[in-house]
Design a protein around this motif. Structure first.
Motif, PDB file in Angstrom:
ATOM      1  N   GLY A   1      -0.994  -0.927  -0.592  1.00 50.85           N
ATOM      2  CA  GLY A   1      -0.253  -1.952   0.111  1.00 50.85           C
ATOM      3  C   GLY A   1      -1.098  -3.207   0.280  1.00 50.85           C
ATOM      4  O   GLY A   1      -2.260  -3.250  -0.142  1.00 50.85           O
ATOM      5  N   GLN A   2      -0.503  -4.211   0.917  1.00 46.00           N
ATOM      6  CA  GLN A   2      -1.186  -5.488   1.117  1.00 46.00           C
ATOM      7  C   GLN A   2      -2.073  -5.486   2.354  1.00 46.00           C
ATOM      8  O   GLN A   2      -2.915  -6.380   2.500  1.00 46.00           O
ATOM      9  CB  GLN A   2      -0.157  -6.614   1.221  1.00 46.00           C
ATOM     10  CG  GLN A   2       0.595  -6.849  -0.078  1.00 46.00           C
ATOM     11  CD  GLN A   2      -0.334  -7.240  -1.201  1.00 46.00           C
ATOM     12  OE1 GLN A   2      -1.124  -8.177  -1.083  1.00 46.00           O
ATOM     13  NE2 GLN A   2      -0.278  -6.515  -2.307  1.00 46.00           N
TER      14      GLN A   2
ATOM     15  N   VAL B   1       4.324  -0.913   2.054  1.00 48.64           N
ATOM     16  CA  VAL B   1       4.327  -2.050   2.978  1.00 48.64           C
ATOM     17  C   VAL B   1       3.881  -1.580   4.353  1.00 48.64           C
ATOM     18  O   VAL B   1       4.574  -0.804   5.019  1.00 48.64           O
ATOM     19  CB  VAL B   1       5.717  -2.694   3.065  1.00 48.64           C
ATOM     20  CG1 VAL B   1       5.683  -3.865   4.038  1.00 48.64           C
ATOM     21  CG2 VAL B   1       6.180  -3.161   1.691  1.00 48.64           C
TER      22      VAL B   1
ATOM     23  N   TYR C   1      -2.076   3.402  -5.937  1.00 52.06           N
ATOM     24  CA  TYR C   1      -1.162   2.391  -5.414  1.00 52.06           C
ATOM     25  C   TYR C   1      -1.611   1.962  -4.023  1.00 52.06           C
ATOM     26  O   TYR C   1      -1.996   2.810  -3.198  1.00 52.06           O
ATOM     27  CB  TYR C   1       0.265   2.939  -5.356  1.00 52.06           C
ATOM     28  CG  TYR C   1       0.786   3.357  -6.706  1.00 52.06           C
ATOM     29  CD1 TYR C   1       0.915   4.695  -7.036  1.00 52.06           C
ATOM     30  CD2 TYR C   1       1.148   2.401  -7.657  1.00 52.06           C
ATOM     31  CE1 TYR C   1       1.392   5.077  -8.281  1.00 52.06           C
ATOM     32  CE2 TYR C   1       1.623   2.777  -8.903  1.00 52.06           C
ATOM     33  CZ  TYR C   1       1.737   4.114  -9.206  1.00 52.06           C
ATOM     34  OH  TYR C   1       2.205   4.490 -10.441  1.00 52.06           O
TER      35      TYR C   1
ATOM     36  N   SER D   1       8.435   2.713  -1.101  1.00 52.77           N
ATOM     37  CA  SER D   1       9.645   2.661  -1.914  1.00 52.77           C
ATOM     38  C   SER D   1       9.272   2.824  -3.377  1.00 52.77           C
ATOM     39  O   SER D   1       8.155   2.506  -3.788  1.00 52.77           O
ATOM     40  CB  SER D   1      10.387   1.336  -1.692  1.00 52.77           C
ATOM     41  OG  SER D   1       9.578   0.241  -2.026  1.00 52.77           O
TER      42      SER D   1
ATOM     43  N   GLN E   1       9.645   0.415  -9.300  1.00 54.45           N
ATOM     44  CA  GLN E   1       8.410  -0.246  -8.886  1.00 54.45           C
ATOM     45  C   GLN E   1       7.939   0.346  -7.560  1.00 54.45           C
ATOM     46  O   GLN E   1       8.686   0.410  -6.601  1.00 54.45           O
ATOM     47  CB  GLN E   1       8.649  -1.744  -8.729  1.00 54.45           C
ATOM     48  CG  GLN E   1       7.406  -2.524  -8.351  1.00 54.45           C
ATOM     49  CD  GLN E   1       7.694  -4.010  -8.198  1.00 54.45           C
ATOM     50  OE1 GLN E   1       8.817  -4.465  -8.415  1.00 54.45           O
ATOM     51  NE2 GLN E   1       6.683  -4.760  -7.818  1.00 54.45           N
ATOM     52  N   VAL E   2       6.696   0.754  -7.541  1.00 48.56           N
ATOM     53  CA  VAL E   2       6.134   1.345  -6.337  1.00 48.56           C
ATOM     54  C   VAL E   2       5.727   0.243  -5.367  1.00 48.56           C
ATOM     55  O   VAL E   2       5.022  -0.697  -5.735  1.00 48.56           O
ATOM     56  CB  VAL E   2       4.912   2.211  -6.672  1.00 48.56           C
ATOM     57  CG1 VAL E   2       4.332   2.812  -5.389  1.00 48.56           C
ATOM     58  CG2 VAL E   2       5.279   3.306  -7.667  1.00 48.56           C
ATOM     59  N   GLN E   3       6.188   0.369  -4.132  1.00 49.69           N
ATOM     60  CA  GLN E   3       5.792  -0.583  -3.097  1.00 49.69           C
ATOM     61  C   GLN E   3       5.373   0.157  -1.841  1.00 49.69           C
ATOM     62  O   GLN E   3       6.047   1.098  -1.416  1.00 49.69           O
ATOM     63  CB  GLN E   3       6.935  -1.542  -2.772  1.00 49.69           C
ATOM     64  CG  GLN E   3       7.173  -2.605  -3.828  1.00 49.69           C
ATOM     65  CD  GLN E   3       8.103  -3.702  -3.357  1.00 49.69           C
ATOM     66  OE1 GLN E   3       9.100  -3.428  -2.698  1.00 49.69           O
ATOM     67  NE2 GLN E   3       7.769  -4.938  -3.679  1.00 49.69           N
TER      68      GLN E   3
ATOM     69  N   CYS F   1       3.584   2.715   7.195  1.00 47.02           N
ATOM     70  CA  CYS F   1       3.558   2.334   5.787  1.00 47.02           C
ATOM     71  C   CYS F   1       4.871   2.799   5.162  1.00 47.02           C
ATOM     72  O   CYS F   1       5.066   4.002   4.967  1.00 47.02           O
ATOM     73  CB  CYS F   1       2.373   2.965   5.085  1.00 47.02           C
ATOM     74  SG  CYS F   1       2.366   2.719   3.282  1.00 47.02           S
TER      75      CYS F   1
END
Length: 123
Positions: free
Chosen positions: A114-115, A5, A112, A25, A1-3, A22
């Protein structure tokens, strides 16, 4: 799973500096185009910077912001200097599924996200 952060946002006075990070993972950021975007309330998302084997910047941040990455840490950075109130926004890290950015700062080409981390610059 691509994350992805983001961290490092905060409040700063005009003329100040911040460094955003950033952490990536589940994805090898060194083999893909990476970028930073921002969005202020009521405004469209804006491309800030992108990096593959070269870097590209939006006109509003040229000479003030620097994008970089640490491949060993799988981490992307955005060093921001001479901050202005107009830089106030949510800042997002993003990744493409291809190696090359080709100078693109088109958010639609990034898969993809981030938040986000909030940056607030006061005058």
């Amino acid at each position: 799973q691509v994350q992805l952060v983001e961290s490092g946002g905060g409040s700063v006075q005009s003329g100040g500096s911040l460094r955003l990070s950033c952490a990536v993972s589940g994805y090898d950021s060194s083999r893909h185009c990476m970028g930073w975007f921002r969005q202020a309330p009521g405004k469209l998302r804006e491309g800030v910077a992108s990096i593959d084997w070269r870097v590209s910047y939006g006109d509003s941040v040229k000479g003030r912001f620097t994008i970089s990455r640490d491949n060993a840490k799988n981490t992307l950075y955005l060093q921001m200097s001479s901050l202005e109130p107009e830089d106030t926004a949510m800042y997002y890290c993003a990744a493409r599924t291809v190696l090359y950015c080709a100078g693109s700062l088109d958010s639609g080409t990034f898969a993809y996200w981030g938040q986000g981390t909030q940056v607030t610059v006061s005058s």
